[in-house]
Design a protein around this motif. Structure first.
Motif, PDB file in Angstrom:
ATOM      1  N   ALA A 297       0.838  -1.205   0.000  1.00  0.00           N
ATOM      2  CA  ALA A 297       0.000   0.000   0.000  1.00  0.00           C
ATOM      3  C   ALA A 297       0.873   1.255   0.000  1.00  0.00           C
ATOM      4  O   ALA A 297       1.900   1.298   0.691  1.00  0.00           O
ATOM      5  N   PRO A 298       0.498   2.296  -0.758  1.00  0.00           N
ATOM      6  CA  PRO A 298       1.321   3.517  -0.845  1.00  0.00           C
ATOM      7  C   PRO A 298       1.591   4.158   0.508  1.00  0.00           C
ATOM      8  O   PRO A 298       2.663   4.716   0.727  1.00  0.00           O
ATOM      9  N   ASP A 339       9.301   1.747  -6.379  1.00  0.00           N
ATOM     10  CA  ASP A 339       8.702   2.473  -7.490  1.00  0.00           C
ATOM     11  C   ASP A 339       7.205   2.657  -7.213  1.00  0.00           C
ATOM     12  O   ASP A 339       6.432   1.693  -7.273  1.00  0.00           O
ATOM     13  N   PRO A 340       6.760   3.886  -6.901  1.00  0.00           N
ATOM     14  CA  PRO A 340       5.345   4.081  -6.571  1.00  0.00           C
ATOM     15  C   PRO A 340       4.416   3.998  -7.779  1.00  0.00           C
ATOM     16  O   PRO A 340       3.197   3.861  -7.620  1.00  0.00           O
ATOM     17  N   SER A 341       4.960   4.076  -9.003  1.00  0.00           N
ATOM     18  CA  SER A 341       4.124   4.049 -10.207  1.00  0.00           C
ATOM     19  C   SER A 341       3.742   2.626 -10.614  1.00  0.00           C
ATOM     20  O   SER A 341       2.825   2.440 -11.419  1.00  0.00           O
ATOM     21  N   PHE A 348      11.270  -2.798  -6.535  1.00  0.00           N
ATOM     22  CA  PHE A 348      12.333  -2.114  -5.815  1.00  0.00           C
ATOM     23  C   PHE A 348      13.465  -1.812  -6.800  1.00  0.00           C
ATOM     24  O   PHE A 348      13.900  -2.694  -7.551  1.00  0.00           O
ATOM     25  N   VAL A 349      13.934  -0.571  -6.784  1.00  0.00           N
ATOM     26  CA  VAL A 349      14.953  -0.107  -7.727  1.00  0.00           C
ATOM     27  C   VAL A 349      16.125   0.459  -6.942  1.00  0.00           C
ATOM     28  O   VAL A 349      15.931   1.200  -5.968  1.00  0.00           O
TER      29      VAL A 349
END
Length: 360
Positions: A297-298, A339-341, A348-349
């Motif tokens: 969840a954001p 990455d929220p998009s 994960f980046v």
């Protein structure tokens, strides 16, 4: 004052001169008469009286003038002394005023500096208090997580080890117990390694051994290894448009980050796929671990890299994996984030510089 004195002196001189003028005329006539008669002795005495009379008058006038001048001089001298004293008192007053002003300014800047130091001290004390509270909170979370995470594999080891000691068990049961014992042994070892890592990475002087490494080959090796020991039905894949990418890094630490991210993804991805990707962006290597699981969840993104943070209390682990990944990547000169998009799971980046670095 001087004009009045000069007027009085002039008036007195005129009065004395008028008073003696009649006497002097009579004496002068008497002397002339005596001379004409040939009485030179009488004429001499008469002229002598006339001279003494003039001397007395002028002496009286001059002495009076001298006394008046002396009085005037004394008055002027007294006024001069009064002025000097007034100037001296004014100088003392100005000096005292300047001294008091300097003292006030010094006190003002001193108390201002002390107040600033006090504010800084209070701020540091508040930060120390917050850190202490955070430390106590982390300690409680750590003990809570570890007590649960350690107890589970230990119970499994004890239970299935006792089964192996029983008589009459078949080979299939032995192999199954052996697999379970090996799995829980690996899990317990990972828990201990996580605790050791988080305590070591915090040390400023921890050494990283940098060397040239092919990031593409390392990613392929990690994916092949995780595919063999995975505890999920999801496929673990590697994608990249590069045949080779040489970077200066600590290969064991970078491998640890990749494994942690893939293991973390496998906990929440029972079906679908987990993809490790690598590409070059400028002077950085960009790694990404993408899954098709339940996602995050954001509103929980800000808590992901905190120590002992477990978004799912039922999932295995100490809550240290992502925190360890962030510490390692920071020490290697990169950055890590979610990455929220991406909304089909979690991605994960993290980045890693390509060139040599003098310190880690």
């Amino acid at each position: 004052m001087k004009k009045k004195l000069l007027g009085l002196i002039l008036f007195w001189g005129l009065f004395a001169f008028s008073a003696t003028a009649s006497d002097s005329v009579l004496l002068r006539q008497k002397a002339q008469h005596a001379t004409e008669e040939g009485n030179y002795e009488e004429a001499y005495q008469t002229y002598q009286k006339l001279s003494n009379q003039y001397d007395s008058v002028y002496q009286h006038v001059y002495s009076k003038e001298i006394e008046d001048l002396r009085a005037t001089y004394q008055i002027d001298e007294l006024e001069l002394k009064n002025k000097e004293q007034a100037n001296r008192l004014l100088s003392y007053f100005i000096g005292i005023a300047l001294l008091l002003s300097a003292v006030v300014l010094i006190c003002f800047f001193f108390f201002r500096r002390q107040n600033k130091l006090l504010t800084i001290s209070r701020k540091k004390l508040e930060e120390a208090r917050i850190m202490a509270e955070e430390s106590v909170k982390n300690k409680s979370l750590f003990l809570s997580n570890m007590s649960h995470e350690v107890r589970t594999p230990l119970n499994a080891l004890a239970g299935f080890s006792s089964i192996l000691s029983m008589d009459g068990i078949d080979d299939d049961t032995i192999r199954e117990c052996d697999d379970i014992i090996r799995l829980n042994s690996d899990l317990l070892l990972k828990l201990i390694n996580d605790v050791v890592d988080i305590s070591c990475i915090d040390l400023e002087h921890m050494e990283f051994h940098l060397a040239s490494c092919d990031a593409v080959a390392l990613c392929k090796y990690v994916v092949q290894t995780m595919e063999k020991i995975k505890h999920t039905q999801a496929d673990i894949l590697f994608t990249s448009n590069l045949d080779s990418l040489v970077i200066d890094t600590d290969s064991s630490r970078l491998q640890q980050v990749l494994i942690n991210l893939i293991v973390n993804a496998s906990k929440f991805t029972k079906q679908g796929k987990i993809t490790l990707s690598l590409e070059r962006k400028g002077e950085e290597a960009c790694f990404a671990v993408t899954d098709t699981g339940c996602g995050i969840a954001p509103e929980l993104h800000s808590r992901l890299f905190g120590r002992f943070e477990k978004l799912d209390e039922k999932a295995q682990g100490t809550g240290l994996g992502l925190s360890i990944c962030r510490l390692i990547i920071k020490r290697l000169g990169g950055d890590i984030s979610i990455d929220p998009s991406y909304t089909d799971g979690a991605r994960f980046v993290f980045t890693h510089p390509l060139g040599e670095r003098s310190e880690v």
